[in-house]
Design a protein around this motif. Sequence first.
Motif, PDB file in Angstrom:
ATOM      1  N   LEU A  15      65.622  22.249  36.647  1.00 12.50           N
ATOM      2  CA  LEU A  15      67.055  22.401  36.424  1.00 12.50           C
ATOM      3  C   LEU A  15      67.359  22.622  34.945  1.00 12.50           C
ATOM      4  O   LEU A  15      68.100  23.511  34.560  1.00 12.50           O
ATOM      5  N   ILE A  16      66.707  21.800  34.125  1.00 16.41           N
ATOM      6  CA  ILE A  16      66.986  21.886  32.699  1.00 16.41           C
ATOM      7  C   ILE A  16      66.451  23.191  32.114  1.00 16.41           C
ATOM      8  O   ILE A  16      67.118  23.869  31.349  1.00 16.41           O
ATOM      9  N   THR A  18      65.779  26.092  33.592  1.00 17.60           N
ATOM     10  CA  THR A  18      66.422  27.321  34.028  1.00 17.60           C
ATOM     11  C   THR A  18      67.903  27.316  33.715  1.00 17.60           C
ATOM     12  O   THR A  18      68.583  28.293  33.923  1.00 17.60           O
ATOM     13  N   GLY A  19      68.360  26.176  33.223  1.00 15.67           N
ATOM     14  CA  GLY A  19      69.794  25.981  33.083  1.00 15.67           C
ATOM     15  C   GLY A  19      70.537  27.050  32.314  1.00 15.67           C
ATOM     16  O   GLY A  19      71.625  27.436  32.678  1.00 15.67           O
ATOM     17  N   CYS A  20      69.921  27.563  31.289  1.00 17.40           N
ATOM     18  CA  CYS A  20      70.703  28.391  30.389  1.00 17.40           C
ATOM     19  C   CYS A  20      70.574  29.881  30.671  1.00 17.40           C
ATOM     20  O   CYS A  20      70.932  30.696  29.838  1.00 17.40           O
ATOM     21  N   ASP A  22      72.179  32.006  32.419  1.00 14.97           N
ATOM     22  CA  ASP A  22      73.356  32.845  32.513  1.00 14.97           C
ATOM     23  C   ASP A  22      74.275  32.622  31.319  1.00 14.97           C
ATOM     24  O   ASP A  22      75.366  33.137  31.247  1.00 14.97           O
ATOM     25  N   ARG A  23      73.824  31.795  30.390  1.00 17.65           N
ATOM     26  CA  ARG A  23      74.712  31.372  29.329  1.00 17.65           C
ATOM     27  C   ARG A  23      74.819  32.451  28.245  1.00 17.65           C
ATOM     28  O   ARG A  23      73.838  33.026  27.828  1.00 17.65           O
ATOM     29  N   LYS A  24      76.053  32.719  27.855  1.00 13.39           N
ATOM     30  CA  LYS A  24      76.257  33.671  26.771  1.00 13.39           C
ATOM     31  C   LYS A  24      77.218  33.034  25.784  1.00 13.39           C
ATOM     32  O   LYS A  24      78.294  32.587  26.172  1.00 13.39           O
ATOM     33  N   GLU A  25      76.832  32.961  24.549  1.00 11.22           N
ATOM     34  CA  GLU A  25      77.766  32.440  23.555  1.00 11.22           C
ATOM     35  C   GLU A  25      78.857  33.477  23.346  1.00 11.22           C
ATOM     36  O   GLU A  25      78.604  34.684  23.352  1.00 11.22           O
ATOM     37  N   LEU A  26      80.043  32.988  23.138  1.00 12.24           N
ATOM     38  CA  LEU A  26      81.192  33.892  23.021  1.00 12.24           C
ATOM     39  C   LEU A  26      81.041  34.907  21.908  1.00 12.24           C
ATOM     40  O   LEU A  26      81.351  36.081  22.061  1.00 12.24           O
ATOM     41  N   GLU A  27      80.551  34.429  20.742  1.00  9.77           N
ATOM     42  CA  GLU A  27      80.537  35.323  19.589  1.00  9.77           C
ATOM     43  C   GLU A  27      79.391  36.330  19.664  1.00  9.77           C
ATOM     44  O   GLU A  27      79.314  37.235  18.854  1.00  9.77           O
ATOM     45  N   GLN A  29      79.026  38.303  22.155  1.00  8.16           N
ATOM     46  CA  GLN A  29      79.432  39.359  23.065  1.00  8.16           C
ATOM     47  C   GLN A  29      80.438  40.280  22.390  1.00  8.16           C
ATOM     48  O   GLN A  29      81.202  39.855  21.541  1.00  8.16           O
TER      49      GLN A  29
END
Lengths: 414, 492
Positions: A15-16, A18-20, A22-27, A29
């Motif tokens: 879980l830990i 694979t957790g990230c 889909d994560r995209k930091e706002l800045e 993008q």
Amino acid sequence: MRRLILILLFLQIALILTGCFDRKELEEQAYVISIGVDKTERDNIFRFTFEIANPEVGSSVSNVSTKEPAQEVVSVLGTDFLSATSTANTSVAKEITLDQVRVVIFSEKLARSKEFIHVIQSAPSTVDLKLNAQMVISKEKAEDFIRHNKPRLESRPHKYFQYMLDRARETGVIPDAPLVRFFQITEGDADLFIAPFASTAREPTDKYGAEDNYKAGEIDINGGNPTQFIGSAVFKEGQMIDTLTGEETRYTLMLDTTLPQQDILATYKDPLRPDFEISAKVQIDKAKVSIDYKKRGRSVIDVHVNAHLNVFAIPSTEDYMLDPRKRRILYASIEKQMYNKTTEMVKKSQEKYKAEPFYWSLHIRKEFLTIKDYEKADWSNKIFPNADVHLHIDVKSIEFGKTLRQSNIGKVRD
Amino acid sequence: MFPWQKQKTEAIEKRKARKISKNLKDNVKYIEEQYSYGLNYDFESRTIQGPSGRYHLFFYSTTVDTKQLSDHIVAPLLEMKKDIPVDRIVSVPNISPITNMGDVEKGLNDGSVIIFKQGIAEGFEVNLQDFKHRAVEKAENEKTVKGPKESFTESLPTNISMLRKKIPSKDLIAENISVGTRPAVPVTLIYERDLANEKVLENIKNRISSITVDNIRNIEILEQFIEERPRSLFPTLLYTERPDNVSNFVSEGYIAIMMDNSSSCLIAPITIWSFFHSPEDRYLRWAFANFSRLIRALAYFITLFVSATYVAVTNYHSQLIPIDLLLAIASSRERVPLPIIFEVLLMEIAFELIREAGVRIPSPLGPTIGIVGALILGQAAVEANIVSPIVVIIVALSGLSSFAAANYSINHTLRISRFIFIVAASFYGLLSLLGAILLWAAYVVSISSFGVSYFSPATPSTKSSHDTFFRMILKKERWRPGFINPKDWDKK
């Protein structure tokens, strides 16, 4: 027991780890505000233009403003939205996201071609692209439209589109055309779809067309941003066939029960002094459409439209406020003027387009038990073009704004 | 039992059972030896040679009222010429005969005066206690604007007297159970005889009497010995310092647990709602009280979820943010070196530091905290591009909201849960945040406090005064809380 604990532990690690994903930091993008699509010489290859907002411009009052431009415009070749996005990313450092796209602009040339339906088909399957983005047809190439559009007062590009489209929609000179509506109407295969028409090329015509009897680009404006949003492009079966002026668009929207319009500003001929005009704010209640379907012979379509006017200006200084006789004339005259214009529009759609842009097929569907029956009856080819359309336009009230009486020209000129 | 423990217990039993001797000298010698007379500077051993006989007094000079001692004990003994029993000579309200040394020791420890007489195998315990304690002061931790202001103090008799003043009834019982061995101290249960549920009362008594520990000196320690789940994030006993709050609870059928040396008391059994209610909710008028509840409810949600939602939405669901806000966040984050999750955790921890330091700091240095906290952590951190301004706003908001909690215990619960949610949100965004909320809620519902479900009367649903989320107009309240099953449900 111990094994169970171990399995649970590993699950947690999974879980830990694979957790990230889909994560995209706002800045990290790059937010695309508008996409332009153009036809190229080759079939099924299009030129995609992305207008990317610069978050640093106009975001903070206290920070020193940067010298960077408010937007970056990148244009690449591609076959669909997603592949073009990844191509554009070869020159844009941040990951390009289509989450925030407000406007998708297609050039008139592309819209009129048979390829249009192919390129727009990739829109719904592009996950990021939201289908409530507005569809706009530009008179010139979409890339030129985006590059020439230079709003002076809105430092951020999305603000310009947001305000512009909202305002123009309220006044009724352009329709509300989210991408999803295009698919609804095109797949329904019974009505015409209309999309806002815009241009940045000024080719003013000599005629004075009241305030809205123009198409985009024709208005004689000096200074400011060259962009004009007025009129609409008519689509039949996923292909553009014609353009409507702002005025025609307004009468079309008046008859459509699905699109709300709020405050329309319009001018009408002064019935007593035909060389003058009366300008008024018109509020139109939702139209009531009832269709008397006859299997053989002509069906009858009754449309009831109620209008409320708030007259702002009577340059002729005719006294409509205090004189009931004149007021009756005014009522009758405005009803007649509205009736004539609307009838013209209906006639045009019956004879020229052989289909209607008012989304009236919604009102006949209930006459049929099965979809098969409905398709067999053929609304767009058989019923509508031969139907008798009865328009009932009723001006319910006229208010005269803040003034209580007209100034007496005779006395003033004394 | 271990052999050494057995030996110890036997010795104690033997000492306790020792009878008082007729010979005064023997008694004096034994007591002086037991109490290290001469070494203990405040232990007094005085012989009084009166006309009627020879008496001996033992007491701690620091725990008895010396004026009463000289006026009502020493003077009558010196003056009395007839040889009559001691309890008829001394003029004090509280005197009792004792026969063994165990009772003597107990009396001395409690601050009484012990009187022996030559030739009589009996002693007398005279209760002249004068322990020092704080006066009754204003409530510090549970403030209200409208309502009584007094709070408990560290003296049990004073505290019970405050309760008796509020509930003048023969049904108000103050029952003692002793706990611990070195020394055994009493725990007082306060309840209304005709309301409190027998089973709950039995449950509490059992838990207190089954404690095996040398001593428990105050209610805060006792709480941790009798609660069902000591490791749980959720308190199952309500800790309050307001006598008016306690009397409200007791007259609903709850049971209050008090001890000497504690300026607060515990209420059991309790549901989660009581932690969110403030006594002021009943003192304020209906609309005002419910408005204040609404604000507090909002504060709980903000403190639990605002940071977590920010982390989830900015990391995984940026399409949910209006574009203006999105661009503002993106631009302020462009120069920030940390990922959002660490940025938020950093500020949350910084806030917790300010809070912890604020509690421990000596009050003359208090204002420093404000300056350090506000300036350095807020403004300077933003200007140095360590954090973005919006995170400062969010953390300040969630920190501030956590203090709107009506009870100090639940404040900790909310603050720790917030971290769980922030970390959960950083895994899969709203998906994992919702998962964490679900597990958290399922856990809370599963808790019970002395046999009463933690979420009742919401679930399981029972008759109650409908004072769970919002309260009704007081006139319309009919039932006592049904979930604690009082002997009389009907208020009217």
